[in-house]
Design a protein around this motif. Structure first.
Motif, PDB file in Angstrom:
ATOM      1  N   GLY A 180       3.009   8.224   1.155  1.00 13.05           N
ATOM      2  CA  GLY A 180       3.170   6.770   1.174  1.00 13.05           C
ATOM      3  C   GLY A 180       3.562   6.256   2.552  1.00 13.05           C
ATOM      4  O   GLY A 180       3.063   5.223   3.005  1.00 13.05           O
TER       5      GLY A 180
ATOM      6  N   ALA B 197       4.952  12.772  -2.239  1.00 15.18           N
ATOM      7  CA  ALA B 197       4.509  11.398  -2.487  1.00 15.18           C
ATOM      8  C   ALA B 197       5.115  10.434  -1.473  1.00 15.18           C
ATOM      9  O   ALA B 197       4.425   9.534  -0.971  1.00 15.18           O
ATOM     10  N   LEU B 198       6.389  10.603  -1.148  1.00 15.55           N
ATOM     11  CA  LEU B 198       7.024   9.734  -0.147  1.00 15.55           C
ATOM     12  C   LEU B 198       6.390   9.912   1.235  1.00 15.55           C
ATOM     13  O   LEU B 198       6.163   8.943   1.955  1.00 15.55           O
TER      14      LEU B 198
ATOM     15  N   TYR C 134       0.823  -1.207   0.000  1.00 17.99           N
ATOM     16  CA  TYR C 134       0.000   0.000   0.000  1.00 17.99           C
ATOM     17  C   TYR C 134       0.862   1.263   0.000  1.00 17.99           C
ATOM     18  O   TYR C 134       0.546   2.242  -0.669  1.00 17.99           O
ATOM     19  N   GLY C 135       1.936   1.249   0.750  1.00 22.20           N
ATOM     20  CA  GLY C 135       2.820   2.413   0.774  1.00 22.20           C
ATOM     21  C   GLY C 135       3.469   2.662  -0.576  1.00 22.20           C
ATOM     22  O   GLY C 135       3.504   3.795  -1.070  1.00 22.20           O
ATOM     23  N   SER C 136       3.960   1.610  -1.210  1.00 19.64           N
ATOM     24  CA  SER C 136       4.591   1.751  -2.524  1.00 19.64           C
ATOM     25  C   SER C 136       3.597   2.188  -3.588  1.00 19.64           C
ATOM     26  O   SER C 136       3.888   3.064  -4.413  1.00 19.64           O
TER      27      SER C 136
ATOM     28  N   THR D  51       0.568   8.691  -6.390  1.00 19.25           N
ATOM     29  CA  THR D  51       0.627  10.106  -6.011  1.00 19.25           C
ATOM     30  C   THR D  51       1.635  10.867  -6.874  1.00 19.25           C
ATOM     31  O   THR D  51       1.357  11.980  -7.327  1.00 19.25           O
TER      32      THR D  51
ATOM     33  N   ALA E 160       1.318   3.719   4.921  1.00 19.73           N
ATOM     34  CA  ALA E 160       1.894   2.470   5.422  1.00 19.73           C
ATOM     35  C   ALA E 160       1.846   2.403   6.949  1.00 19.73           C
ATOM     36  O   ALA E 160       1.560   1.352   7.518  1.00 19.73           O
TER      37      ALA E 160
ATOM     38  N   THR F 212       0.897   3.879  -3.109  1.00 19.83           N
ATOM     39  CA  THR F 212       0.543   5.270  -2.840  1.00 19.83           C
ATOM     40  C   THR F 212       1.609   6.210  -3.387  1.00 19.83           C
ATOM     41  O   THR F 212       1.283   7.245  -3.986  1.00 19.83           O
ATOM     42  N   VAL F 213       2.871   5.874  -3.205  1.00 15.37           N
ATOM     43  CA  VAL F 213       3.961   6.723  -3.714  1.00 15.37           C
ATOM     44  C   VAL F 213       3.894   6.830  -5.234  1.00 15.37           C
ATOM     45  O   VAL F 213       3.960   7.926  -5.800  1.00 15.37           O
TER      46      VAL F 213
END
Length: 103
Positions: free
Chosen positions: A46, A42-43, A11-13, A19, A50, A15-16
């Motif tokens: 993300g 974006a980071l 999910y974090g990756s 975004t 996460a 999102t980055v």
């Protein structure tokens, strides 16, 4: 600090990546500062996604399986119960204090 789960990484990756693409297309920036700002935003988003993702509650990170956790709970629930009652309770659905099962 607990290790991140596979879902948190995914999910974090995602999102980055999403975004970054959305902000670059939305603002149509070409300057280095603009691209750096988009990447940083974006980071950060993300990382937030996460970290805020709920973790699994089933003993993750302890190296124990769900079966081992259930066995441990059963063992603690049966402390103080005699051996005969433990065997009877484990083999039937009758309550442990039901003495009709004894010979």
């Amino acid at each position: 600090m607990p290790r991140p789960t596979a879902a948190q990484f995914a999910y974090g990756s995602a999102t980055v990546v999403v975004t970054t693409l959305a902000l670059l297309l939305l603002f149509r920036t070409e300057s280095g500062i603009g691209v750096a700002a988009v990447g940083t935003t974006a980071l950060a988003l993300g990382l937030l996604v996460a970290v805020r993702l709920p973790r699994h509650r089933g003993g993750e990170g302890t190296g124990r399986t769900a079966t081992a956790d259930a066995a441990s709970r059963t063992h603690h629930a049966l402390e103080g119960v005699g051996a005969r009652e433990r065997v009877a309770a484990g083999r039937s659905s009758a309550p442990a204090n039901d003495h009709s099962l004894r010979r």
